[in-house]
Design an enzyme around this catalytic site. Structure first.
Site, PDB file in Angstrom:
ATOM      1  N   HIS A  25       0.477  -1.244  -0.137  1.00  0.00           N
ATOM      2  CA  HIS A  25       0.093   0.086  -0.081  1.00  0.00           C
ATOM      3  C   HIS A  25       1.358   0.787   0.038  1.00  0.00           C
ATOM      4  O   HIS A  25       1.857   1.565   0.181  1.00  0.00           O
ATOM      5  CB  HIS A  25      -1.099  -0.189   1.510  1.00  0.00           C
ATOM      6  CG  HIS A  25      -0.414  -0.272   2.185  1.00  0.00           C
ATOM      7  ND1 HIS A  25      -0.019  -1.283   2.689  1.00  0.00           N
ATOM      8  CD2 HIS A  25      -0.598   0.928   3.508  1.00  0.00           C
ATOM      9  CE1 HIS A  25       0.398  -1.529   4.235  1.00  0.00           C
ATOM     10  NE2 HIS A  25       0.439  -0.044   4.810  1.00  0.00           N
ATOM     11  N   HIS A  71       0.779   5.290   0.029  1.00  0.00           N
ATOM     12  CA  HIS A  71      -0.286   6.389   1.446  1.00  0.00           C
ATOM     13  C   HIS A  71       0.135   7.619   1.026  1.00  0.00           C
ATOM     14  O   HIS A  71       0.696   8.260  -0.084  1.00  0.00           O
ATOM     15  CB  HIS A  71       0.823   6.180   2.741  1.00  0.00           C
ATOM     16  CG  HIS A  71       0.706   5.582   3.383  1.00  0.00           C
ATOM     17  ND1 HIS A  71      -0.376   5.352   4.516  1.00  0.00           N
ATOM     18  CD2 HIS A  71       1.767   4.445   4.296  1.00  0.00           C
ATOM     19  CE1 HIS A  71      -0.259   4.487   5.430  1.00  0.00           C
ATOM     20  NE2 HIS A  71       0.628   3.600   5.132  1.00  0.00           N
TER      21      HIS A  71
END
Length: 120
Positions: free
Chosen positions: A92, A94
């Site tokens: 992931h 950010h």
């Protein structure tokens, strides 16, 4: 598979290979996570096509956040491995909107992962 990012359906946007949704524990309002749809543990395991799809959503996400929250800047980052602070083992990225005054001295930005190295 018991992966919260694989199961996430609270999407802000998506394309064929990636999706974006708001972080459940945001640093700032509008904090987005951009993830590949295929379960990979870190960014380094993503294919070139997945990285392109992720980057497209980062760019679209930036526009969305500018229109919605009018931030003054952004941080982009990923944690790869537990030593780097990764706690959910699905890649992931950010995308964090930043606002003037959200911290007293923002110099050093992402260098803050090691606080005493942030301001130099």
């Amino acid at each position: 598979m018991d992966c919260p990012f694989c199961q996430s359906d609270q999407l802000v946007m998506e394309n064929d290979l990636a999706k974006a949704f708001f972080d459940k524990h945001p640093v700032n309002e509008g904090h987005l996570l951009v993830v590949p749809k295929r379960h990979t543990v870190t960014y380094f395991e993503c294919t070139i096509e997945e990285k392109i799809a992720i980057d497209q959503l980062i760019q679209r996400g930036k526009v969305h956040l500018e229109e919605t929250y009018q931030p003054d800047g952004f941080n982009i980052g990923t944690n790869a491995g537990s030593a780097a602070g990764q706690t959910i083992f699905h890649c992931h990225i950010h995308l964090i909107p930043r606002f003037t005054g959200d911290i007293d001295d923002p110099r050093g930005g992402v260098r803050g992962v090691i606080p005493e190295k942030r301001v130099y």
